[in-house]
Scaffold this active site. Structure first.
Site, PDB file in Angstrom:
ATOM      1  CB  CYS A 122     -12.946 -10.520 -30.969  1.00 36.68           C
ATOM      2  SG  CYS A 122     -13.617 -10.229 -29.742  1.00 36.68           S
ATOM      3  CB  CYS A 130     -13.330 -15.090 -30.159  1.00 35.28           C
ATOM      4  SG  CYS A 130     -14.331 -14.009 -30.436  1.00 35.28           S
ATOM      5  CE  LYS A 195     -20.093 -12.755 -25.979  1.00 35.55           C
ATOM      6  NZ  LYS A 195     -18.371 -12.430 -26.511  1.00 35.55           N
ATOM      7  NE  ARG A 205     -19.506  -9.141 -33.046  1.00 36.45           N
ATOM      8  CZ  ARG A 205     -20.010 -10.279 -33.361  1.00 36.45           C
ATOM      9  NH1 ARG A 205     -20.969 -10.033 -34.709  1.00 36.45           N
ATOM     10  NH2 ARG A 205     -20.737 -10.839 -32.667  1.00 36.45           N
ATOM     11  CE  LYS A 248     -21.898  -9.867 -24.721  1.00 32.98           C
ATOM     12  NZ  LYS A 248     -20.059 -10.036 -25.573  1.00 32.98           N
TER      13      LYS A 248
HETATM   14  C1  PBG Z   1     -16.144  -9.818 -27.370  1.00 33.74           C
HETATM   15  C2  PBG Z   1     -16.554  -9.300 -26.532  1.00 33.74           C
HETATM   16  C3  PBG Z   1     -18.267  -8.624 -27.129  1.00 33.74           C
HETATM   17  C4  PBG Z   1     -18.855  -8.042 -26.430  1.00 33.74           C
HETATM   18  C5  PBG Z   1     -17.925  -8.155 -24.746  1.00 33.74           C
HETATM   19  N1  PBG Z   1     -17.509  -9.537 -24.838  1.00 33.74           N
HETATM   20  C6  PBG Z   1     -18.467  -8.910 -28.763  1.00 33.74           C
HETATM   21  C7  PBG Z   1     -19.276 -10.285 -29.865  1.00 33.74           C
HETATM   22  O1  PBG Z   1     -18.987 -11.569 -28.951  1.00 33.74           O
HETATM   23  O2  PBG Z   1     -18.481 -10.263 -30.690  1.00 33.74           O
HETATM   24  C8  PBG Z   1     -20.171  -8.084 -26.820  1.00 33.74           C
HETATM   25  C9  PBG Z   1     -20.379  -6.013 -25.924  1.00 33.74           C
HETATM   26  C10 PBG Z   1     -21.582  -6.443 -26.391  1.00 33.74           C
HETATM   27  O3  PBG Z   1     -21.866  -5.560 -27.821  1.00 33.74           O
HETATM   28  O4  PBG Z   1     -22.457  -4.805 -25.606  1.00 33.74           O
HETATM   29  N2  PBG Z   1     -15.473 -11.033 -27.329  1.00 33.74           N
END
Ligand code: PBG
Length: 324
Positions: A122, A130, A195, A205, A248
């Site tokens: 991403c 992604c 996730k 972001r 997460k």
């Molecule tokens: C990338 C990614 C994200 C996060 C970690 N790796 C963002 C998303 O999936 O949009 C989020 C980390 C955070 O919010 O601290 N894909």
């Protein structure tokens, strides 16, 4: 039994007694500091929605890594903000890209620090999704190839652990195979296994410049109400060769951290994400809560739920406080 024989307050009387019966400990050993690597020299660009966090150029990242290591934090996780973006995210596997140079620099100047890398598209794609697109959605199987290339490039630069965060099916297996076929059998995989498509990634972001140009991530990240499905995602990632599995975000998913630790008994990581950081910082800066206490309480609760490792933007500050 029961009252008046039982009086739990007896062991809460003094800090010494409380220390003796404390069940959960937070140590610097549990913490992983995320870092955002951007192009340029001597750049430290603050992220407005994450006060205290900045994008940094490689030279600044190396200096920060030495301080992080000196504070007692064992590991960092790197996110890259590339110079150029394209449809396939090809900067992700550029051996002289920002992340790759940062890995080599950290390994040279702070060799004791473990280096993890976020493996995702991403930040590198011009559309902000992604993976590789087909008919307006991310093409799972075509994305596996580019993720494997990215992970391999991180391994060549010296990463200890690669951490795929894209949520494609089969990516852990694809990355494991690519690493093994190229002699990187010792590079570990921390899978962002459960996730969720969360509102709490908003500030990240901004930091990673990775907001999707259209739509959202709900066709690949998990639906927040689903707990059993999270267990299945973890099982699949472990079967494919994950060494560490992650839940997460952390706070809205403490039940799943608990279930994953109890069901699988493997190393479990939890990501205390950007929105969780921003909420506490904002309230703290406004004087609405005691930030230091709130941070300790939150991180300890993530440990109590069962996480061995916590990825958190508070890592270095907390490590300093713990060893003060
Ligand atoms: C990338 C990614 C994200 C996060 C970690 N790796 C963002 C998303 O999936 O949009 C989020 C980390 C955070 O919010 O601290 N894909």
């Amino acid at each position: 039994m029961g009252f008046p024989i039982d009086r739990p307050r007896r062991l809460r009387r003094t800090e010494t007694l409380r220390r003796m019966v404390r069940e959960t400990r937070l140590s610097p050993d549990n913490l992983i500091q995320p870092l955002f690597v951007c192009p340029g020299k001597d750049v430290a660009r603050p992220v407005p929605s994450m006060p205290g966090v900045a994008q940094m150029s490689v030279d600044r990242i190396i200096a920060a890594a030495r301080e992080i290591h000196a504070a007692g934090v064992p590991a960092v996780i790197l996110f890259g903000i590339p110079e150029r973006k394209d449809a396939r995210g090809s900067e992700a596997w550029n051996d002289s890209g920002e992340v790759q140079r940062a890995i080599r620099g950290i390994k040279e100047h702070a060799p004791g620090l473990a280096v993890l890398t976020d493996v995702c598209m991403c930040e590198y794609t011009d559309h902000g999704h992604c993976g590789v697109l087909k008919d307006g959605d991310v093409d799972n199987d075509a994305t596996l190839e580019v993720l494997a290339r990215e992970a391999l490039s991180h391994a060549r630069a010296g990463a200890d652990i690669v951490a795929p965060s894209d949520m494609m099916d089969g990516r852990v297996g694809a990355i494991r195979r690519a690493l093994d076929e190229n002699g990187f059998t010792q590079v570990a995989i921390m899978a962002y296994a459960a996730k969720f498509a969360s509102a709490f990634y908003g500030p990240f972001r901004d930091a990673a410049e990775s907001t999707p140009r259209f739509g959202d991530r709900r066709s690949y990240q998990m639906d927040p109400p689903n707990g059993n499905e999270a267990i299945r995602e973890v099982a699949l990632d472990l079967e494919e060769g994950a060494d560490i599995v992650m839940v997460k975000p952390a706070l809205a998913y403490l039940d799943l951290i608990y279930r994953v630790k109890h069901d699988f008994m493997v190393p479990v990581a939890a990501y205390n994400v950007s929105g969780e950081y921003a909420m506490i910082r904002a309230a703290g800066l406004n004087g609405w809560i005691d930030e230091e206490r709130a941070v300790m309480e939150v991180l300890t609760s993530i440990r109590r739920a069962g996480a061995d490792m916590i990825l958190t933007y508070f890592a270095t500050d907390v490590a300093r406080r713990l060893s003060a």
